[in-house]
Write a protein that holds these residues in place. Structure first.
Motif, PDB file in Angstrom:
ATOM      1  N   TYR A   1       0.748  -1.189  -0.079  1.00 45.40           N
ATOM      2  CA  TYR A   1       0.043  -0.142  -0.133  1.00 45.40           C
ATOM      3  C   TYR A   1       0.426   1.423   0.297  1.00 45.40           C
ATOM      4  N   ARG A   2       2.051   1.380   1.411  1.00 42.81           N
ATOM      5  CA  ARG A   2       2.464   2.351   1.104  1.00 42.81           C
ATOM      6  C   ARG A   2       3.587   2.458  -0.096  1.00 42.81           C
ATOM      7  N   GLU A   3       3.954   1.709  -0.698  1.00 48.68           N
ATOM      8  CA  GLU A   3       4.961   1.980  -2.386  1.00 48.68           C
ATOM      9  C   GLU A   3       4.475   2.579  -3.498  1.00 48.68           C
ATOM     10  N   ILE A   4       2.760   1.354  -3.609  1.00 49.61           N
ATOM     11  CA  ILE A   4       2.342   1.783  -4.768  1.00 49.61           C
ATOM     12  C   ILE A   4       2.012   3.635  -4.610  1.00 49.61           C
ATOM     13  N   ARG A   5       1.387   3.865  -3.142  1.00 50.79           N
ATOM     14  CA  ARG A   5       0.463   5.119  -3.229  1.00 50.79           C
ATOM     15  C   ARG A   5       1.540   5.752  -3.277  1.00 50.79           C
ATOM     16  N   GLN A   6       2.474   5.762  -2.685  1.00 56.17           N
ATOM     17  CA  GLN A   6       4.001   7.116  -3.103  1.00 56.17           C
ATOM     18  C   GLN A   6       4.446   7.319  -4.751  1.00 56.17           C
ATOM     19  N   MET A   7       3.399   6.054  -5.080  1.00 58.29           N
ATOM     20  CA  MET A   7       4.147   6.097  -6.588  1.00 58.29           C
ATOM     21  C   MET A   7       3.004   6.520  -7.265  1.00 58.29           C
ATOM     22  N   LEU A   8       1.732   6.770  -6.833  1.00 61.10           N
ATOM     23  CA  LEU A   8       0.990   7.179  -7.536  1.00 61.10           C
ATOM     24  C   LEU A   8       0.920   8.845  -6.641  1.00 61.10           C
ATOM     25  N   ARG A  39       0.775  -7.845 -11.955  1.00 58.82           N
ATOM     26  CA  ARG A  39       1.902  -8.518 -12.556  1.00 58.82           C
ATOM     27  C   ARG A  39       3.146  -7.629 -12.276  1.00 58.82           C
ATOM     28  N   LEU A  40       3.121  -6.414 -12.740  1.00 63.39           N
ATOM     29  CA  LEU A  40       4.543  -5.469 -13.250  1.00 63.39           C
ATOM     30  C   LEU A  40       4.777  -4.991 -11.575  1.00 63.39           C
ATOM     31  N   LEU A  41       3.709  -4.699 -10.783  1.00 66.84           N
ATOM     32  CA  LEU A  41       3.885  -3.797  -9.187  1.00 66.84           C
ATOM     33  C   LEU A  41       4.517  -5.144  -8.593  1.00 66.84           C
ATOM     34  N   SER A  42       3.587  -6.693  -8.732  1.00 70.16           N
ATOM     35  CA  SER A  42       4.685  -7.122  -8.475  1.00 70.16           C
ATOM     36  C   SER A  42       6.280  -8.256  -8.552  1.00 70.16           C
ATOM     37  N   GLU A  43       6.173  -7.955  -9.440  1.00 72.88           N
ATOM     38  CA  GLU A  43       8.007  -7.990 -10.330  1.00 72.88           C
ATOM     39  C   GLU A  43       8.426  -6.506  -9.350  1.00 72.88           C
ATOM     40  N   ARG A  44       7.968  -5.735  -9.498  1.00 76.53           N
ATOM     41  CA  ARG A  44       8.235  -4.385  -9.042  1.00 76.53           C
ATOM     42  C   ARG A  44       9.314  -4.167  -7.617  1.00 76.53           C
ATOM     43  N   LEU A  45       7.795  -4.327  -6.771  1.00 76.03           N
ATOM     44  CA  LEU A  45       8.176  -4.627  -5.401  1.00 76.03           C
ATOM     45  C   LEU A  45       8.310  -5.700  -4.689  1.00 76.03           C
ATOM     46  N   ALA A  46       8.601  -6.534  -5.892  1.00 77.56           N
ATOM     47  CA  ALA A  46       9.390  -8.503  -5.495  1.00 77.56           C
ATOM     48  C   ALA A  46       8.276  -9.222  -3.878  1.00 77.56           C
ATOM     49  N   LEU A  47       6.643  -8.944  -3.804  1.00 79.86           N
ATOM     50  CA  LEU A  47       5.839  -9.609  -3.162  1.00 79.86           C
ATOM     51  C   LEU A  47       4.928  -9.993  -4.274  1.00 79.86           C
ATOM     52  N   SER A  48       4.037 -11.647  -4.012  1.00 89.65           N
ATOM     53  CA  SER A  48       3.098 -11.965  -4.168  1.00 89.65           C
ATOM     54  C   SER A  48       1.920 -11.391  -4.481  1.00 89.65           C
ATOM     55  N   PRO A  49       1.489 -11.689  -5.679  1.00 89.52           N
ATOM     56  CA  PRO A  49      -0.104 -10.821  -5.725  1.00 89.52           C
ATOM     57  C   PRO A  49      -1.045 -10.692  -4.877  1.00 89.52           C
ATOM     58  N   THR A  50      -1.139 -11.511  -3.821  1.00 91.53           N
ATOM     59  CA  THR A  50      -2.262 -11.156  -3.159  1.00 91.53           C
ATOM     60  C   THR A  50      -1.794 -10.380  -2.341  1.00 91.53           C
ATOM     61  N   PRO A  51      -0.993  -9.542  -1.450  1.00 99.77           N
ATOM     62  CA  PRO A  51      -0.603  -8.234  -1.174  1.00 99.77           C
ATOM     63  C   PRO A  51      -0.711  -7.331  -2.101  1.00 99.77           C
ATOM     64  N   ILE A  52      -0.586  -7.298  -3.598  1.00 98.24           N
ATOM     65  CA  ILE A  52      -0.615  -6.205  -4.361  1.00 98.24           C
ATOM     66  C   ILE A  52      -2.570  -5.741  -4.518  1.00 98.24           C
ATOM     67  N   LYS A  53      -2.938  -7.028  -4.464  1.00 97.76           N
ATOM     68  CA  LYS A  53      -4.496  -6.621  -4.853  1.00 97.76           C
ATOM     69  C   LYS A  53      -4.981  -6.562  -3.264  1.00 97.76           C
ATOM     70  N   SER A  54      -4.614  -6.654  -2.324  1.00 98.84           N
ATOM     71  CA  SER A  54      -5.162  -5.883  -1.296  1.00 98.84           C
ATOM     72  C   SER A  54      -4.886  -4.826  -1.143  1.00 98.84           C
ATOM     73  N   ALA A  55      -3.675  -4.474  -1.429  1.00 99.00           N
ATOM     74  CA  ALA A  55      -3.108  -2.691  -1.488  1.00 99.00           C
ATOM     75  C   ALA A  55      -4.082  -2.143  -1.908  1.00 99.00           C
ATOM     76  N   LEU A  56      -4.341  -2.450  -3.422  1.00 96.89           N
ATOM     77  CA  LEU A  56      -5.108  -1.795  -4.689  1.00 96.89           C
ATOM     78  C   LEU A  56      -6.525  -2.019  -4.164  1.00 96.89           C
ATOM     79  N   ALA A  57      -7.057  -2.863  -3.383  1.00 97.03           N
ATOM     80  CA  ALA A  57      -8.861  -2.556  -2.861  1.00 97.03           C
ATOM     81  C   ALA A  57      -8.411  -1.201  -1.355  1.00 97.03           C
ATOM     82  N   GLY A  58      -7.283  -1.067  -0.835  1.00 95.52           N
ATOM     83  CA  GLY A  58      -7.423  -0.172   0.096  1.00 95.52           C
ATOM     84  C   GLY A  58      -7.242   0.808  -0.792  1.00 95.52           C
ATOM     85  N   LEU A  59      -6.608   0.935  -2.058  1.00 98.17           N
ATOM     86  CA  LEU A  59      -5.958   2.342  -2.606  1.00 98.17           C
ATOM     87  C   LEU A  59      -7.089   3.339  -3.329  1.00 98.17           C
ATOM     88  N   GLU A  60      -8.531   1.865  -3.738  1.00100.63           N
ATOM     89  CA  GLU A  60      -9.293   2.878  -4.110  1.00100.63           C
ATOM     90  C   GLU A  60     -10.565   2.773  -3.089  1.00100.63           C
TER      91      GLU A  60
END
Length: 227
Positions: free
Chosen positions: A13-20, A34-55
């Protein structure tokens, strides 16, 4: 494991928010897990949760069957954010002025940040001013003693920077803002809660007016995904 998953979600959440906020993800573009997962070296699961929070926090738009997109913020959205900031910044300044060691808080925390703002303006031509300005206001938010208030204000401040709605980009605004910061500090240090609130509200109102003065149209900019 639950704590670890939550930590990864918060990191994403913090890192994607900062990117925005930094503009790395362009308005109208699709956010690709997929691109965010590769960029942040995280699995898709926390990425998807973070995107929901950012929405939920209005940094992204969810389009059914298509995913998440970076919104283009309308002028009316900016007006709403500034209106909320005016009221909440006033409360934060009022509470900070009413704290037991308000004078010490100004001396130890606000004054150094204020001096750094002056230095950045004088020596670097304003480069990096926005980050120090955010730190100055964030210090007051947290000094309010109201964690929920500080969280809401941090989110609103992020939305302003994300939408390029900072009045610091308006010619001549920064010197005026610094004079206003100095007045707010004096009121907080003196423990004058009513004056601190009034000056803080006026500060945000003038920022909104400065931003509004350079906007060429009152028409909202609609959300338009580019792909």
């Amino acid at each position: 494991m639950a704590i670890e998953r939550q930590t990864y979600k918060e990191q994403a959440y913090r890192e994607i928010r900062q990117m925005l906020v930094d503009g790395e993800l362009a308005p109208g573009s699709k956010v690709v897990v997929r691109l965010l997962s590769e960029r942040l070296a995280l699995s898709p699961t926390p990425i998807k949760s973070a995107l929901a929070g950012l929405e939920r926090d209005r940094f992204l738009v969810a389009v059914p069957h298509r995913g998440y997109f970076v919104p283009e913020v309308a002028i009316e959205d900016m007006r709403e954010i500034y209106e909320l900031r005016e009221a909440l910044d006033g409360i934060a300044a009022r509470n900070a002025a009413g704290a037991p060691d308000a004078e010490g808080f100004v001396r130890r925390v606000l004054r150094p940040l204020y001096e750094e703002q002056r230095r950045v303006l004088d020596e670097d031509g304003g480069q990096g001013y926005s980050a120090v300005d955010v730190a100055f206001h964030r210090a007051i938010w947290h000094a309010s003693g109201n964690a929920r208030l500080a969280q809401i204000l941090d989110n609103l401040g992020g939305q302003l920077r994300f939408a390029s709605g900072s009045s610091s980009k308006v010619p001549g605004r920064v010197p005026e803002a610094l004079d206003e910061h100095e007045a707010i500090m004096a009121a907080v240090a003196a423990g004058d809660s009513a004056l601190a609130e009034r000056l803080s509200r006026r500060h945000v109102r003038r920022a909104a007016e400065a931003f509004g003065g350079v906007v060429k149209t009152d028409s909202p900019t609609p959300y338009r995904p580019t792909n």
